[in-house]
Scaffold this motif. Structure first.
Motif, PDB file in Angstrom:
ATOM      1  N   TRP A   1       0.647  -1.326   0.171  1.00 23.72           N
ATOM      2  CA  TRP A   1       0.115   0.165  -0.001  1.00 23.72           C
ATOM      3  C   TRP A   1       1.039   1.208   0.352  1.00 23.72           C
ATOM      4  CZ3 TRP A   1      -4.273  -0.802   4.185  1.00 23.72           C
ATOM      5  CH2 TRP A   1      -5.183  -1.864   3.653  1.00 23.72           C
ATOM      6  N   ARG A   2       0.285   2.171  -0.834  1.00 25.46           N
ATOM      7  CA  ARG A   2       1.096   3.640  -0.724  1.00 25.46           C
ATOM      8  C   ARG A   2       0.089   4.550   0.091  1.00 25.46           C
ATOM      9  NH1 ARG A   2       0.980   5.399  -6.150  1.00 25.46           N
ATOM     10  NH2 ARG A   2      -1.491   6.609  -5.604  1.00 25.46           N
ATOM     11  N   SER A   3       0.782   5.342   0.697  1.00 25.86           N
ATOM     12  CA  SER A   3      -0.067   6.213   1.651  1.00 25.86           C
ATOM     13  C   SER A   3      -0.616   7.232   0.625  1.00 25.86           C
ATOM     14  CB  SER A   3       0.803   6.964   2.643  1.00 25.86           C
ATOM     15  OG  SER A   3       1.633   8.152   2.298  1.00 25.86           O
ATOM     16  N   ASN A   4      -1.528   8.118   1.289  1.00 24.57           N
ATOM     17  CA  ASN A   4      -2.248   9.290   0.464  1.00 24.57           C
ATOM     18  C   ASN A   4      -1.111  10.481   0.407  1.00 24.57           C
ATOM     19  OD1 ASN A   4      -5.304   9.074   0.431  1.00 24.57           O
ATOM     20  ND2 ASN A   4      -4.781   8.107   2.174  1.00 24.57           N
TER      21      ASN A   4
ATOM     22  N   ALA B   1       3.114   3.243   3.149  1.00 26.31           N
ATOM     23  CA  ALA B   1       1.857   3.239   4.088  1.00 26.31           C
ATOM     24  C   ALA B   1       2.335   2.592   5.435  1.00 26.31           C
ATOM     25  CB  ALA B   1       0.552   2.647   3.691  1.00 26.31           C
TER      26      ALA B   1
ATOM     27  N   LEU C   1      -2.127   5.534   6.707  1.00 25.63           N
ATOM     28  CA  LEU C   1      -2.607   5.799   5.383  1.00 25.63           C
ATOM     29  C   LEU C   1      -2.039   7.443   5.171  1.00 25.63           C
ATOM     30  CD1 LEU C   1      -6.072   4.373   5.421  1.00 25.63           C
ATOM     31  CD2 LEU C   1      -4.074   3.372   4.788  1.00 25.63           C
TER      32      LEU C   1
END
Length: 592
Positions: free
Chosen positions: A160-163, A168, A182
Protein backbone atom coordinates in the motif's frame (compact mmCIF):
# COMPACT_ATOMS: atom_id res chain seq x y z
CA UNK A 1 -49.91 21.46 -18.23
CA UNK A 2 -49.64 23.97 -15.40
CA UNK A 3 -46.54 26.11 -15.49
CA UNK A 4 -45.42 24.86 -12.06
CA UNK A 5 -45.81 21.18 -12.86
CA UNK A 6 -43.11 18.83 -11.61
CA UNK A 7 -40.81 17.02 -14.04
CA UNK A 8 -41.22 13.31 -14.70
CA UNK A 9 -38.83 12.38 -11.90
CA UNK A 10 -40.48 13.12 -8.58
CA UNK A 11 -39.13 15.72 -6.21
CA UNK A 12 -37.24 14.45 -3.18
CA UNK A 13 -39.52 12.18 -1.20
CA UNK A 14 -37.61 12.27 2.06
CA UNK A 15 -38.35 14.50 5.04
CA UNK A 16 -36.79 17.83 4.04
CA UNK A 17 -37.91 19.88 7.00
CA UNK A 18 -37.15 20.20 10.68
CA UNK A 19 -33.36 19.89 10.80
CA UNK A 20 -31.45 23.12 11.45
CA UNK A 21 -28.53 22.06 9.30
CA UNK A 22 -30.52 21.44 6.12
CA UNK A 23 -31.08 25.13 5.39
CA UNK A 24 -27.69 26.00 6.82
CA UNK A 25 -24.79 27.86 5.27
CA UNK A 26 -21.54 26.62 6.79
CA UNK A 27 -18.47 28.87 6.78
CA UNK A 28 -15.24 26.90 7.13
CA UNK A 29 -12.32 28.41 9.05
CA UNK A 30 -8.70 27.25 8.88
CA UNK A 31 -7.32 28.60 12.19
CA UNK A 32 -3.69 29.06 11.18
CA UNK A 33 -4.61 31.36 8.31
CA UNK A 34 -7.79 33.16 9.33
CA UNK A 35 -6.85 35.92 11.82
CA UNK A 36 -3.85 36.48 14.08
CA UNK A 37 -4.94 38.24 17.28
CA UNK A 38 -1.59 38.36 19.09
CA UNK A 39 0.94 39.27 16.38
CA UNK A 40 2.93 36.03 16.30
CA UNK A 41 2.29 35.50 12.58
CA UNK A 42 -0.09 32.57 13.09
CA UNK A 43 -3.88 32.66 13.20
CA UNK A 44 -5.59 31.73 16.46
CA UNK A 45 -8.91 31.10 18.16
CA UNK A 46 -9.33 34.62 19.50
CA UNK A 47 -8.83 35.81 15.94
CA UNK A 48 -11.77 33.66 14.86
CA UNK A 49 -13.94 35.02 17.67
CA UNK A 50 -13.10 38.59 16.63
CA UNK A 51 -14.56 37.93 13.16
CA UNK A 52 -17.84 36.23 14.11
CA UNK A 53 -19.90 39.30 13.22
CA UNK A 54 -18.29 39.37 9.79
CA UNK A 55 -19.01 35.67 9.24
CA UNK A 56 -22.65 36.16 10.21
CA UNK A 57 -22.93 39.22 7.94
CA UNK A 58 -22.18 37.08 4.90
CA UNK A 59 -25.24 34.95 5.58
CA UNK A 60 -23.56 32.01 7.29
CA UNK A 61 -25.49 30.14 9.97
CA UNK A 62 -22.74 27.78 11.14
CA UNK A 63 -18.97 27.86 11.37
CA UNK A 64 -16.73 24.84 10.93
CA UNK A 65 -13.36 25.11 12.63
CA UNK A 66 -10.56 22.95 11.23
CA UNK A 67 -8.45 21.07 13.81
CA UNK A 68 -7.69 23.24 16.82
CA UNK A 69 -6.30 20.38 18.90
CA UNK A 70 -2.80 20.00 20.29
CA UNK A 71 -0.58 18.69 17.53
CA UNK A 72 3.04 18.59 16.34
CA UNK A 73 1.64 19.90 13.01
CA UNK A 74 3.26 17.44 10.61
CA UNK A 75 -0.05 17.50 8.71
CA UNK A 76 -1.01 20.98 9.87
CA UNK A 77 -3.25 19.86 12.69
CA UNK A 78 -4.66 16.61 11.30
CA UNK A 79 -2.10 14.76 13.44
CA UNK A 80 -3.65 15.12 16.90
CA UNK A 81 -1.63 14.45 20.04
CA UNK A 82 -4.44 15.27 22.50
CA UNK A 83 -8.13 15.50 21.62
CA UNK A 84 -8.91 17.28 24.88
CA UNK A 85 -6.51 20.21 24.60
CA UNK A 86 -5.78 23.06 22.21
CA UNK A 87 -2.66 23.66 20.12
CA UNK A 88 -0.95 26.26 22.36
CA UNK A 89 -0.18 28.80 19.60
CA UNK A 90 -3.91 28.79 18.79
CA UNK A 91 -4.96 29.43 22.39
CA UNK A 92 -6.52 27.60 25.29
CA UNK A 93 -9.59 25.59 26.22
CA UNK A 94 -11.01 28.82 27.64
CA UNK A 95 -10.55 30.45 24.23
CA UNK A 96 -12.54 27.59 22.68
CA UNK A 97 -15.24 28.01 25.33
CA UNK A 98 -15.40 31.71 24.45
CA UNK A 99 -15.63 30.91 20.72
CA UNK A 100 -18.45 28.43 21.30
CA UNK A 101 -20.40 30.88 23.46
CA UNK A 102 -19.63 33.71 21.02
CA UNK A 103 -21.20 31.69 18.21
CA UNK A 104 -24.26 30.76 20.22
CA UNK A 105 -24.87 34.30 21.43
CA UNK A 106 -25.06 35.38 17.79
CA UNK A 107 -27.37 32.58 16.76
CA UNK A 108 -24.57 30.70 15.02
CA UNK A 109 -23.90 26.98 15.33
CA UNK A 110 -20.35 25.63 15.52
CA UNK A 111 -18.91 22.31 14.34
CA UNK A 112 -15.34 21.09 14.66
CA UNK A 113 -13.19 18.54 12.86
CA UNK A 114 -13.36 14.96 14.09
CA UNK A 115 -10.09 13.25 13.10
CA UNK A 116 -10.31 9.66 14.31
CA UNK A 117 -8.86 7.41 11.62
CA UNK A 118 -5.45 8.19 13.09
CA UNK A 119 -3.69 10.14 15.81
CA UNK A 120 -0.30 11.77 16.07
CA UNK A 121 2.58 9.46 16.85
CA UNK A 122 3.01 11.65 19.94
CA UNK A 123 -0.45 10.83 21.30
CA UNK A 124 -0.15 9.05 24.65
CA UNK A 125 -2.12 6.09 23.24
CA UNK A 126 0.47 5.47 20.54
CA UNK A 127 3.37 6.10 22.87
CA UNK A 128 2.05 3.26 25.02
CA UNK A 129 1.24 1.11 22.00
CA UNK A 130 4.79 1.25 20.65
CA UNK A 131 6.44 0.81 24.06
CA UNK A 132 6.25 -3.00 23.86
CA UNK A 133 4.36 -5.81 22.15
CA UNK A 134 2.80 -6.73 25.48
CA UNK A 135 1.45 -3.28 26.30
CA UNK A 136 -2.37 -3.26 26.80
CA UNK A 137 -2.69 -0.60 24.09
CA UNK A 138 -0.56 -2.46 21.54
CA UNK A 139 -3.73 -3.48 19.71
CA UNK A 140 -5.07 0.08 19.64
CA UNK A 141 -3.08 0.61 16.43
CA UNK A 142 -2.39 -1.61 13.42
CA UNK A 143 0.89 -3.50 13.83
CA UNK A 144 2.20 -6.27 11.59
CA UNK A 145 5.44 -8.29 11.34
CA UNK A 146 7.73 -7.80 8.38
CA UNK A 147 7.71 -9.86 5.21
CA UNK A 148 10.85 -10.83 3.34
CA UNK A 149 11.41 -10.98 -0.40
CA UNK A 150 13.26 -13.65 -2.37
CA UNK A 151 16.55 -11.94 -1.57
CA UNK A 152 15.86 -11.94 2.13
CA UNK A 153 15.27 -8.19 2.25
CA UNK A 154 12.76 -6.97 4.81
CA UNK A 155 9.65 -5.49 3.17
CA UNK A 156 6.38 -4.03 4.50
CA UNK A 157 3.34 -6.26 5.17
CA UNK A 158 1.73 -5.17 1.91
CA UNK A 159 2.32 -2.85 -1.05
CA UNK A 160 0.00 0.00 0.00
CA UNK A 161 0.98 3.58 -0.75
CA UNK A 162 -0.08 6.32 1.63
CA UNK A 163 -2.15 9.29 0.54
CA UNK A 164 1.01 11.39 0.65
CA UNK A 165 3.02 9.47 -1.98
CA UNK A 166 4.99 7.40 0.52
CA UNK A 167 5.00 3.83 1.80
CA UNK A 168 1.98 3.29 4.08
CA UNK A 169 4.06 1.34 6.61
CA UNK A 170 6.85 2.45 8.98
CA UNK A 171 9.26 0.09 10.69
CA UNK A 172 9.53 0.42 14.45
CA UNK A 173 13.02 -0.64 15.43
CA UNK A 174 12.25 -1.00 19.14
CA UNK A 175 9.45 -3.56 18.78
CA UNK A 176 10.52 -4.99 15.41
CA UNK A 177 7.18 -4.53 13.64
CA UNK A 178 5.58 -2.19 11.11
CA UNK A 179 2.68 0.13 11.87
CA UNK A 180 0.15 1.32 9.29
CA UNK A 181 -0.39 4.97 8.42
CA UNK A 182 -2.61 5.96 5.49
CA UNK A 183 -1.15 9.45 5.70
CA UNK A 184 2.16 10.64 7.25
CA UNK A 185 4.43 8.27 9.20
CA UNK A 186 3.67 10.61 12.09
CA UNK A 187 -0.06 9.69 11.78
CA UNK A 188 -0.48 6.03 12.82
CA UNK A 189 -3.89 4.53 12.06
CA UNK A 190 -6.10 3.55 14.99
CA UNK A 191 -7.39 -0.01 15.15
CA UNK A 192 -11.17 0.31 15.04
CA UNK A 193 -11.55 -3.46 15.36
CA UNK A 194 -10.75 -3.09 19.06
CA UNK A 195 -13.92 -2.09 21.01
CA UNK A 196 -11.85 -0.52 23.81
CA UNK A 197 -10.20 1.75 21.27
CA UNK A 198 -13.56 2.86 19.93
CA UNK A 199 -14.87 3.62 23.41
CA UNK A 200 -11.82 5.76 24.13
CA UNK A 201 -12.24 7.62 20.82
CA UNK A 202 -15.89 8.35 21.54
CA UNK A 203 -15.18 9.63 25.04
CA UNK A 204 -12.14 11.76 24.24
CA UNK A 205 -12.81 13.06 20.73
CA UNK A 206 -16.63 13.23 20.64
CA UNK A 207 -18.31 13.44 24.04
CA UNK A 208 -15.70 15.80 25.50
CA UNK A 209 -16.56 18.44 22.87
CA UNK A 210 -20.30 17.82 22.79
CA UNK A 211 -20.37 18.50 26.53
CA UNK A 212 -18.56 21.77 25.82
CA UNK A 213 -21.37 22.78 23.48
CA UNK A 214 -20.22 22.14 19.92
CA UNK A 215 -23.11 21.40 17.58
CA UNK A 216 -21.55 18.67 15.51
CA UNK A 217 -18.61 17.45 13.52
CA UNK A 218 -17.05 17.35 10.10
CA UNK A 219 -15.82 13.76 10.21
CA UNK A 220 -12.40 13.35 8.60
CA UNK A 221 -11.75 10.35 6.31
CA UNK A 222 -15.07 8.91 7.45
CA UNK A 223 -14.94 5.77 5.30
CA UNK A 224 -11.43 4.53 6.17
CA UNK A 225 -11.90 3.09 9.66
CA UNK A 226 -12.64 -0.50 8.66
CA UNK A 227 -9.74 -2.18 6.89
CA UNK A 228 -9.94 -5.70 5.43
CA UNK A 229 -8.62 -8.05 8.09
CA UNK A 230 -6.01 -9.75 5.92
CA UNK A 231 -4.70 -6.39 4.56
CA UNK A 232 -4.12 -7.79 1.04
CA UNK A 233 -1.84 -6.25 -1.56
CA UNK A 234 -3.39 -3.58 -3.76
CA UNK A 235 -3.73 -4.22 -7.49
CA UNK A 236 -0.61 -3.15 -9.39
CA UNK A 237 -1.62 -0.09 -11.39
CA UNK A 238 1.86 1.33 -11.86
CA UNK A 239 4.39 -1.49 -12.44
CA UNK A 240 7.27 0.96 -12.03
CA UNK A 241 6.22 1.92 -8.50
CA UNK A 242 7.06 -0.14 -5.44
CA UNK A 243 3.92 0.98 -3.60
CA UNK A 244 0.41 1.11 -5.05
CA UNK A 245 -2.71 3.14 -4.36
CA UNK A 246 -5.04 1.04 -2.19
CA UNK A 247 -8.11 3.22 -1.64
CA UNK A 248 -10.36 0.54 -3.13
CA UNK A 249 -9.33 -1.69 -0.22
CA UNK A 250 -9.19 0.62 2.79
CA UNK A 251 -12.20 2.80 1.92
CA UNK A 252 -15.71 1.52 2.68
CA UNK A 253 -14.49 -1.59 4.50
CA UNK A 254 -16.65 -4.43 5.83
CA UNK A 255 -17.58 -2.90 9.22
CA UNK A 256 -17.91 0.77 8.25
CA UNK A 257 -21.70 0.94 8.62
CA UNK A 258 -21.53 -0.84 11.96
CA UNK A 259 -18.95 1.63 13.27
CA UNK A 260 -20.88 4.68 12.07
CA UNK A 261 -24.13 3.42 13.57
CA UNK A 262 -22.33 2.97 16.88
CA UNK A 263 -20.90 6.49 16.64
CA UNK A 264 -24.34 7.88 15.81
CA UNK A 265 -25.71 6.35 19.01
CA UNK A 266 -23.04 8.19 21.01
CA UNK A 267 -24.21 11.50 19.51
CA UNK A 268 -27.94 10.74 19.68
CA UNK A 269 -28.58 12.55 23.00
CA UNK A 270 -27.34 15.78 21.37
CA UNK A 271 -28.86 17.80 18.51
CA UNK A 272 -25.85 17.34 16.27
CA UNK A 273 -24.89 17.73 12.64
CA UNK A 274 -22.43 15.32 11.04
CA UNK A 275 -20.87 15.66 7.60
CA UNK A 276 -18.41 12.98 6.56
CA UNK A 277 -15.47 13.22 4.19
CA UNK A 278 -16.23 10.34 1.82
CA UNK A 279 -13.66 9.91 -0.97
CA UNK A 280 -13.31 6.93 -3.32
CA UNK A 281 -16.94 5.83 -3.11
CA UNK A 282 -18.30 5.35 -6.63
CA UNK A 283 -20.97 2.88 -5.45
CA UNK A 284 -24.14 4.95 -5.03
CA UNK A 285 -25.78 2.36 -2.77
CA UNK A 286 -22.94 2.69 -0.25
CA UNK A 287 -23.25 6.47 -0.23
CA UNK A 288 -27.02 6.31 0.28
CA UNK A 289 -26.60 3.90 3.16
CA UNK A 290 -24.22 6.35 4.87
CA UNK A 291 -26.64 9.29 4.58
CA UNK A 292 -30.08 7.68 4.71
CA UNK A 293 -32.02 9.15 7.63
CA UNK A 294 -33.42 5.71 8.38
CA UNK A 295 -29.95 4.17 8.66
CA UNK A 296 -28.90 6.64 11.38
CA UNK A 297 -25.22 6.92 10.46
CA UNK A 298 -24.33 10.36 9.01
CA UNK A 299 -26.44 13.40 8.18
CA UNK A 300 -24.56 14.08 4.94
CA UNK A 301 -21.22 13.50 3.23
CA UNK A 302 -18.80 15.34 1.02
CA UNK A 303 -18.57 13.45 -2.24
CA UNK A 304 -15.42 14.31 -4.14
CA UNK A 305 -16.79 14.16 -7.68
CA UNK A 306 -16.67 17.94 -8.19
CA UNK A 307 -13.37 18.72 -6.50
CA UNK A 308 -11.72 15.73 -8.21
CA UNK A 309 -12.49 17.15 -11.66
CA UNK A 310 -9.23 17.71 -13.53
CA UNK A 311 -7.12 15.65 -11.14
CA UNK A 312 -4.99 12.70 -12.19
CA UNK A 313 -6.12 9.11 -11.80
CA UNK A 314 -3.18 7.46 -10.04
CA UNK A 315 -2.19 10.58 -8.11
CA UNK A 316 -4.01 13.90 -8.21
CA UNK A 317 -0.94 15.71 -9.57
CA UNK A 318 -0.59 13.33 -12.52
CA UNK A 319 -2.30 15.86 -14.77
CA UNK A 320 -1.94 19.20 -16.51
CA UNK A 321 -3.80 22.37 -15.51
CA UNK A 322 -7.41 22.66 -16.72
CA UNK A 323 -7.42 19.11 -18.03
CA UNK A 324 -11.21 18.83 -18.01
CA UNK A 325 -14.30 19.84 -19.95
CA UNK A 326 -17.55 21.40 -18.74
CA UNK A 327 -19.65 18.25 -19.37
CA UNK A 328 -17.38 16.44 -16.91
CA UNK A 329 -18.10 19.06 -14.25
CA UNK A 330 -21.85 18.82 -14.93
CA UNK A 331 -21.76 15.05 -14.47
CA UNK A 332 -19.88 15.47 -11.19
CA UNK A 333 -22.44 17.95 -9.86
CA UNK A 334 -25.28 15.65 -10.84
CA UNK A 335 -23.79 12.78 -8.84
CA UNK A 336 -24.19 14.67 -5.57
CA UNK A 337 -27.39 16.53 -6.46
CA UNK A 338 -29.28 13.37 -7.38
CA UNK A 339 -28.73 11.85 -3.92
CA UNK A 340 -31.91 13.45 -2.56
CA UNK A 341 -34.25 12.42 -5.35
CA UNK A 342 -36.78 9.88 -4.15
CA UNK A 343 -34.74 9.09 -1.01
CA UNK A 344 -34.54 10.10 2.64
CA UNK A 345 -30.91 11.20 2.13
CA UNK A 346 -29.35 14.66 2.21
CA UNK A 347 -26.50 16.20 0.23
CA UNK A 348 -23.99 19.06 0.20
CA UNK A 349 -22.91 21.87 -2.11
CA UNK A 350 -19.23 22.85 -2.01
CA UNK A 351 -16.37 23.67 -4.34
CA UNK A 352 -13.60 24.66 -1.93
CA UNK A 353 -12.17 23.53 1.37
CA UNK A 354 -8.82 23.32 3.15
CA UNK A 355 -7.76 20.43 0.88
CA UNK A 356 -8.55 22.08 -2.45
CA UNK A 357 -7.07 24.79 -4.64
CA UNK A 358 -9.17 27.89 -5.25
CA UNK A 359 -12.25 27.35 -7.40
CA UNK A 360 -11.85 30.50 -9.52
CA UNK A 361 -8.36 29.37 -10.57
CA UNK A 362 -9.53 25.81 -11.23
CA UNK A 363 -12.97 26.15 -12.77
CA UNK A 364 -13.21 29.69 -14.19
CA UNK A 365 -10.57 32.40 -14.73
CA UNK A 366 -8.28 34.21 -12.30
CA UNK A 367 -7.13 36.65 -15.00
CA UNK A 368 -7.54 40.22 -13.68
CA UNK A 369 -10.25 41.09 -16.19
CA UNK A 370 -12.33 38.00 -15.39
CA UNK A 371 -11.78 36.99 -11.76
CA UNK A 372 -14.61 39.12 -10.27
CA UNK A 373 -17.15 37.89 -12.80
CA UNK A 374 -15.83 34.36 -12.32
CA UNK A 375 -16.22 34.60 -8.55
CA UNK A 376 -19.80 35.82 -8.85
CA UNK A 377 -20.69 33.17 -11.42
CA UNK A 378 -19.36 30.36 -9.20
CA UNK A 379 -21.21 31.88 -6.23
CA UNK A 380 -24.44 31.57 -8.20
CA UNK A 381 -23.66 27.95 -9.04
CA UNK A 382 -22.89 26.99 -5.45
CA UNK A 383 -25.81 28.90 -3.92
CA UNK A 384 -28.44 27.44 -6.25
CA UNK A 385 -27.53 23.78 -5.71
CA UNK A 386 -29.53 21.64 -3.31
CA UNK A 387 -28.30 20.55 0.11
CA UNK A 388 -26.32 22.20 2.88
CA UNK A 389 -23.99 24.86 1.48
CA UNK A 390 -20.35 25.08 2.53
CA UNK A 391 -18.17 28.16 1.92
CA UNK A 392 -14.45 28.15 2.61
CA UNK A 393 -12.74 31.23 4.09
CA UNK A 394 -11.76 33.65 1.33
CA UNK A 395 -14.03 32.02 -1.23
CA UNK A 396 -16.55 34.77 -0.53
CA UNK A 397 -14.05 37.44 -1.66
CA UNK A 398 -12.79 35.49 -4.66
CA UNK A 399 -9.36 34.51 -3.38
CA UNK A 400 -7.28 32.77 -6.03
CA UNK A 401 -4.30 30.43 -6.25
CA UNK A 402 -0.80 31.48 -5.26
CA UNK A 403 1.06 33.10 -8.20
CA UNK A 404 2.83 30.89 -10.73
CA UNK A 405 6.19 32.52 -10.09
CA UNK A 406 6.29 31.58 -6.40
CA UNK A 407 9.05 28.99 -5.93
CA UNK A 408 8.35 25.49 -4.66
CA UNK A 409 9.83 26.50 -1.29
CA UNK A 410 6.68 28.58 -0.60
CA UNK A 411 4.58 25.40 -0.56
CA UNK A 412 4.30 24.15 3.02
CA UNK A 413 1.93 21.22 2.70
CA UNK A 414 3.35 17.72 3.15
CA UNK A 415 1.35 16.41 0.19
CA UNK A 416 2.83 18.98 -2.21
CA UNK A 417 6.36 18.54 -0.89
CA UNK A 418 6.27 14.75 -0.97
CA UNK A 419 5.03 14.67 -4.55
CA UNK A 420 7.72 17.07 -5.74
CA UNK A 421 10.42 15.02 -3.96
CA UNK A 422 8.97 11.82 -5.43
CA UNK A 423 9.24 13.20 -8.96
CA UNK A 424 12.78 14.42 -8.30
CA UNK A 425 13.84 10.95 -7.13
CA UNK A 426 12.03 9.09 -9.88
CA UNK A 427 13.43 11.26 -12.71
CA UNK A 428 16.86 12.12 -11.32
CA UNK A 429 15.64 15.73 -11.07
CA UNK A 430 14.82 16.00 -14.74
CA UNK A 431 13.98 19.70 -15.35
CA UNK A 432 11.07 18.92 -17.68
CA UNK A 433 9.49 16.49 -15.20
CA UNK A 434 9.98 18.90 -12.30
CA UNK A 435 8.44 21.75 -14.29
CA UNK A 436 5.40 19.59 -15.03
CA UNK A 437 5.14 18.64 -11.34
CA UNK A 438 5.41 22.28 -10.29
CA UNK A 439 2.67 23.28 -12.77
CA UNK A 440 0.33 20.61 -11.37
CA UNK A 441 1.09 21.68 -7.80
CA UNK A 442 0.50 25.32 -8.68
CA UNK A 443 -2.89 24.35 -10.04
CA UNK A 444 -4.09 21.83 -7.44
CA UNK A 445 -2.08 22.14 -4.22
CA UNK A 446 -3.79 22.31 -0.85
CA UNK A 447 -1.46 25.24 -0.05
CA UNK A 448 -3.68 27.57 -2.10
CA UNK A 449 -6.38 27.26 0.55
CA UNK A 450 -3.93 27.84 3.39
CA UNK A 451 -2.14 31.10 2.76
CA UNK A 452 -3.44 33.91 5.02
CA UNK A 453 -6.90 35.43 4.68
CA UNK A 454 -6.87 38.87 3.07
CA UNK A 455 -8.68 41.39 5.28
CA UNK A 456 -7.35 44.71 3.97
CA UNK A 457 -4.53 46.28 1.95
CA UNK A 458 -2.21 46.91 4.90
CA UNK A 459 1.01 44.90 5.25
CA UNK A 460 0.27 41.18 5.72
CA UNK A 461 -3.22 41.88 4.40
CA UNK A 462 -4.54 42.71 7.85
CA UNK A 463 -4.05 39.08 8.87
CA UNK A 464 -1.23 39.85 11.28
CA UNK A 465 0.90 42.72 12.56
CA UNK A 466 3.94 40.46 12.26
CA UNK A 467 5.87 40.78 8.98
CA UNK A 468 6.86 37.12 9.30
CA UNK A 469 3.59 35.24 8.77
CA UNK A 470 3.66 31.44 8.82
CA UNK A 471 2.80 31.41 5.11
CA UNK A 472 3.43 34.16 2.64
CA UNK A 473 0.56 36.58 2.03
CA UNK A 474 -0.74 36.71 -1.54
CA UNK A 475 0.80 39.31 -3.85
CA UNK A 476 -2.69 40.66 -4.66
CA UNK A 477 -3.86 41.32 -1.11
CA UNK A 478 -4.21 45.02 -1.96
CA UNK A 479 -6.69 44.07 -4.73
CA UNK A 480 -8.50 41.08 -3.18
CA UNK A 481 -9.47 41.82 0.42
CA UNK A 482 -12.51 42.19 2.64
CA UNK A 483 -12.24 45.94 3.33
CA UNK A 484 -12.06 46.86 -0.34
CA UNK A 485 -15.02 44.62 -1.19
CA UNK A 486 -17.18 45.79 1.70
CA UNK A 487 -17.23 49.23 0.05
CA UNK A 488 -17.86 47.92 -3.48
CA UNK A 489 -21.45 46.96 -4.30
CA UNK A 490 -20.20 45.02 -7.31
CA UNK A 491 -17.69 42.94 -5.36
CA UNK A 492 -17.64 39.16 -5.10
CA UNK A 493 -18.33 39.52 -1.36
CA UNK A 494 -21.46 41.60 -1.79
CA UNK A 495 -22.72 39.31 -4.54
CA UNK A 496 -22.32 36.33 -2.21
CA UNK A 497 -24.42 38.22 0.35
CA UNK A 498 -27.15 38.91 -2.19
CA UNK A 499 -27.04 35.36 -3.47
CA UNK A 500 -27.35 33.86 0.01
CA UNK A 501 -30.35 36.08 0.66
CA UNK A 502 -31.93 34.80 -2.57
CA UNK A 503 -31.15 31.23 -1.46
CA UNK A 504 -32.89 31.88 1.84
CA UNK A 505 -35.90 33.54 0.19
CA UNK A 506 -36.33 30.61 -2.21
CA UNK A 507 -35.28 27.90 0.24
CA UNK A 508 -37.86 25.29 -0.79
CA UNK A 509 -36.78 25.68 -4.39
CA UNK A 510 -33.01 26.22 -4.19
CA UNK A 511 -32.08 24.28 -1.04
CA UNK A 512 -34.64 21.47 -1.14
CA UNK A 513 -35.60 21.41 -4.83
CA UNK A 514 -34.85 18.93 -7.58
CA UNK A 515 -31.93 19.61 -9.94
CA UNK A 516 -32.15 18.79 -13.64
CA UNK A 517 -29.35 19.66 -16.08
CA UNK A 518 -30.46 20.87 -19.52
CA UNK A 519 -27.33 21.19 -21.68
CA UNK A 520 -25.24 18.29 -20.50
CA UNK A 521 -22.99 18.14 -23.58
CA UNK A 522 -22.52 21.90 -24.07
CA UNK A 523 -18.87 22.77 -23.42
CA UNK A 524 -19.47 26.51 -22.94
CA UNK A 525 -22.67 27.04 -20.97
CA UNK A 526 -24.27 25.26 -18.04
CA UNK A 527 -28.05 25.41 -17.59
CA UNK A 528 -30.29 23.60 -15.14
CA UNK A 529 -33.77 23.68 -13.68
CA UNK A 530 -34.49 23.72 -9.96
CA UNK A 531 -37.97 22.42 -9.15
CA UNK A 532 -40.06 22.22 -6.00
CA UNK A 533 -43.66 21.16 -5.61
CA UNK A 534 -45.01 24.58 -6.51
CA UNK A 535 -42.26 26.52 -8.32
CA UNK A 536 -39.38 26.32 -10.76
CA UNK A 537 -36.18 28.28 -11.40
CA UNK A 538 -33.71 28.25 -14.25
CA UNK A 539 -29.97 28.84 -13.78
CA UNK A 540 -27.82 29.68 -16.80
CA UNK A 541 -24.02 30.03 -16.50
CA UNK A 542 -21.37 31.01 -19.04
CA UNK A 543 -18.10 29.21 -18.26
CA UNK A 544 -16.08 31.02 -20.92
CA UNK A 545 -14.40 34.39 -21.46
CA UNK A 546 -16.48 35.01 -24.58
CA UNK A 547 -20.12 35.98 -25.03
CA UNK A 548 -22.39 32.98 -25.59
CA UNK A 549 -25.80 32.75 -27.20
CA UNK A 550 -28.58 32.30 -24.66
CA UNK A 551 -30.60 29.18 -25.36
CA UNK A 552 -33.59 29.13 -23.04
CA UNK A 553 -35.77 26.04 -22.77
CA UNK A 554 -39.37 26.12 -23.84
CA UNK A 555 -41.54 26.76 -20.79
CA UNK A 556 -44.90 25.24 -20.05
CA UNK A 557 -48.07 26.84 -21.30
CA UNK A 558 -49.05 29.81 -19.20
CA UNK A 559 -45.60 30.44 -17.79
CA UNK A 560 -42.86 33.00 -18.34
CA UNK A 561 -39.27 33.29 -17.16
CA UNK A 562 -38.47 36.43 -15.17
CA UNK A 563 -34.86 37.38 -14.50
CA UNK A 564 -34.37 37.40 -10.71
CA UNK A 565 -30.64 38.18 -10.55
CA UNK A 566 -27.61 38.41 -12.82
CA UNK A 567 -23.97 38.26 -11.84
CA UNK A 568 -23.36 41.47 -13.79
CA UNK A 569 -24.16 44.76 -12.09
CA UNK A 570 -25.64 46.43 -15.15
CA UNK A 571 -28.23 44.37 -16.90
CA UNK A 572 -28.68 44.12 -20.63
CA UNK A 573 -31.90 42.65 -21.91
CA UNK A 574 -33.07 39.75 -19.78
CA UNK A 575 -32.79 37.42 -22.76
CA UNK A 576 -29.71 38.81 -24.51
CA UNK A 577 -26.57 36.72 -24.99
CA UNK A 578 -24.57 35.82 -21.92
CA UNK A 579 -21.55 37.97 -21.22
CA UNK A 580 -18.18 36.41 -20.22
CA UNK A 581 -18.58 34.37 -17.01
CA UNK A 582 -22.11 35.64 -16.54
CA UNK A 583 -24.68 33.75 -14.52
CA UNK A 584 -28.42 34.37 -14.44
CA UNK A 585 -31.20 33.07 -12.26
CA UNK A 586 -34.71 33.10 -13.72
CA UNK A 587 -37.92 32.34 -11.82
CA UNK A 588 -40.74 30.68 -13.73
CA UNK A 589 -43.95 32.56 -13.01
CA UNK A 590 -47.48 31.74 -14.05
CA UNK A 591 -49.43 34.24 -16.10
CA UNK A 592 -52.76 35.06 -14.52
Amino acid sequence: MACTAQPATSVAAGNTQGKWWKDGVVYQVYPASFMDSNGDGLGDIRGITSKLDYIKSIGATTIWVCPHYDSPQFDLGYDISDYESVFPPYGTLQDMDDLISGCHSRGLKIIVDLVINHTSYLHKWFQESRSSKSNPKRDWYIWRPAKYNANGRRIPPNNWRSNFSTNAWTWDEATQEYYLHLFCPEQPDLNWENPETRKAIYASAIEFWLKKGVDGFRVDTVNMYSKPKDLPDAPIINPKAEHQGAASLYCNGPRMHEFLSEMHDVMAPYDTMTVGECPNTPDRSKVLKYVSAAEKQLDMVFLFDVVDVGQGTETKYDTTPRNWTLPVLKKAVNNSQSLIIGTDAWTTSFMENHDQARSISRFASDAPEHRVHSGRMLAMLNATLSGTLFIYQGQEIGMINMPEDWPIEEYKDVESGNFYKYVARATNSDPVALAKAKAAIQHLSRDHARYPMCWDSTPQGGFSTNPKTWMRVHDLTDEINVAQQEADEGSVLNFWRRMLKVRQDYSKLLVHGYYEVLDEKNEHTYSYWKTSKDSRALVVLNFTHRAQDLELPKVETGGRLNLAISTYEHSTGAFDSLRPYEGRLYILECET
